[in-house]
Design a protein around this motif. Structure first.
Motif, PDB file in Angstrom:
ATOM      1  N   ARG A 118      38.406  37.098  47.949  1.00 21.22           N
ATOM      2  CA  ARG A 118      38.162  37.194  46.372  1.00 21.22           C
ATOM      3  C   ARG A 118      39.506  37.815  45.752  1.00 21.22           C
ATOM      4  O   ARG A 118      39.169  39.148  46.533  1.00 21.22           O
ATOM      5  N   ILE A 119      39.275  37.896  44.674  1.00 20.07           N
ATOM      6  CA  ILE A 119      40.762  38.612  44.169  1.00 20.07           C
ATOM      7  C   ILE A 119      39.678  39.645  42.769  1.00 20.07           C
ATOM      8  O   ILE A 119      38.367  38.988  42.698  1.00 20.07           O
ATOM      9  N   ASP A 120      39.824  40.699  42.906  1.00 17.78           N
ATOM     10  CA  ASP A 120      39.005  41.912  42.941  1.00 17.78           C
ATOM     11  C   ASP A 120      39.474  41.328  41.098  1.00 17.78           C
ATOM     12  O   ASP A 120      38.006  41.913  40.208  1.00 17.78           O
ATOM     13  N   ILE A 121      40.564  41.439  40.543  1.00 18.59           N
ATOM     14  CA  ILE A 121      40.781  40.958  39.282  1.00 18.59           C
ATOM     15  C   ILE A 121      41.641  39.652  38.928  1.00 18.59           C
ATOM     16  O   ILE A 121      42.732  40.488  39.537  1.00 18.59           O
ATOM     17  N   THR A 131      36.273  38.012  37.663  1.00 17.37           N
ATOM     18  CA  THR A 131      36.522  39.170  38.797  1.00 17.37           C
ATOM     19  C   THR A 131      35.916  38.642  39.829  1.00 17.37           C
ATOM     20  O   THR A 131      35.230  37.291  40.020  1.00 17.37           O
ATOM     21  N   GLU A 132      35.810  39.212  41.009  1.00 19.08           N
ATOM     22  CA  GLU A 132      35.743  38.484  42.523  1.00 19.08           C
ATOM     23  C   GLU A 132      35.988  36.954  42.216  1.00 19.08           C
ATOM     24  O   GLU A 132      35.282  36.573  42.287  1.00 19.08           O
ATOM     25  N   TYR A 133      36.927  36.631  42.305  1.00 16.16           N
ATOM     26  CA  TYR A 133      37.399  35.090  42.697  1.00 16.16           C
ATOM     27  C   TYR A 133      37.630  34.819  43.876  1.00 16.16           C
ATOM     28  O   TYR A 133      38.845  35.530  43.917  1.00 16.16           O
ATOM     29  N   PRO A 134      36.953  33.716  43.909  1.00 14.49           N
ATOM     30  CA  PRO A 134      37.301  33.682  45.171  1.00 14.49           C
ATOM     31  C   PRO A 134      38.610  32.849  45.724  1.00 14.49           C
ATOM     32  O   PRO A 134      38.846  31.669  45.124  1.00 14.49           O
ATOM     33  N   VAL A 135      38.757  32.642  47.228  1.00 11.77           N
ATOM     34  CA  VAL A 135      40.291  32.379  47.710  1.00 11.77           C
ATOM     35  C   VAL A 135      40.146  32.083  48.226  1.00 11.77           C
ATOM     36  O   VAL A 135      38.942  32.283  49.629  1.00 11.77           O
ATOM     37  N   ASN A 136      40.505  30.752  48.915  1.00 15.53           N
ATOM     38  CA  ASN A 136      40.938  29.918  49.785  1.00 15.53           C
ATOM     39  C   ASN A 136      42.140  29.827  50.137  1.00 15.53           C
ATOM     40  O   ASN A 136      43.030  29.003  49.724  1.00 15.53           O
ATOM     41  N   TYR A 137      42.460  29.831  51.787  1.00 17.69           N
ATOM     42  CA  TYR A 137      43.943  29.887  51.798  1.00 17.69           C
ATOM     43  C   TYR A 137      43.394  29.045  53.535  1.00 17.69           C
ATOM     44  O   TYR A 137      43.505  30.614  54.084  1.00 17.69           O
TER      45      TYR A 137
END
Length: 174
Positions: free
Chosen positions: A33-36, A21-27
């Motif tokens: 943050r991806i919820d799931i 959960t709360e997976y960090p994303v950088n673009y």
């Protein structure tokens, strides 16, 4: 978010397993943050975005950008999107016509009982489960209840590692 992360089977994908959960994303210079973030046994990656209210077109765009990022994190794996909200506005509904995203509508219901236990708590105690068997094996007895298609009884779901099992017969819960 936590409830859905613990009960991913509710989305209709029985083999879905939580990654984070709360997976960090950088673009680029943006972050999110991806919820799931989850995956199934075939290796498909599921990006799940949850909105508390009505989702708009920007929610669809946000989910698509997260999905795009995951194609580089999980190269060669299919990436699927799931949007969860109380409803969609017209623009979001139109955007989903051409997006590879599945929408799930949710509602919430609260009951407050200042004295004693709720009817649901009392009913839950009456549901059968082999607690003495599962707990020594490291199983966690959940409050989730399901009618088991294998033993044909209403039982609590047990979590053992990433598996969700019938609390009586031990077969995978659906």
């Amino acid at each position: 978010q936590d409830y859905l992360a613990d009960n991913l089977v509710m989305l209709g994908y029985p083999q879905l397993e939580l990654i984070q959960t709360e997976y960090p994303v950088n673009y680029g210079s943006d972050q999110g943050r991806i919820d799931i973030l989850a995956r199934d046994t075939s290796g498909s990656v599921f990006v799940i975005e949850i909105k508390r209210g009505v989702a708009g077109r920007d929610s669809v765009g946000q989910l698509q950008s997260y999905m795009g990022c995951m194609t580089s994190v999980f190269p060669g794996k299919p990436v699927k999107g799931i949007l969860v909200a109380t409803d969609l506005d017209g623009a979001a509904r139109a955007a989903l016509i051409f997006a590879p995203i599945k929408f799930f509508k949710f509602t919430t219901h609260f009951e407050f009982h200042p004295e004693g236990r709720t009817q649901a708590e009392v009913a839950l105690e009456k549901v059968e489960c082999r607690t003495n068997y599962w707990e020594p094996l490291g199983g966690t007895i959940t409050d989730m209840v399901h009618p088991c298609p294998n033993c044909n009884k209403l039982t609590k779901v047990v979590r053992v590692g990433g598996l969700r099992l019938c609390g009586l017969c031990g077969k995978p819960a659906r």
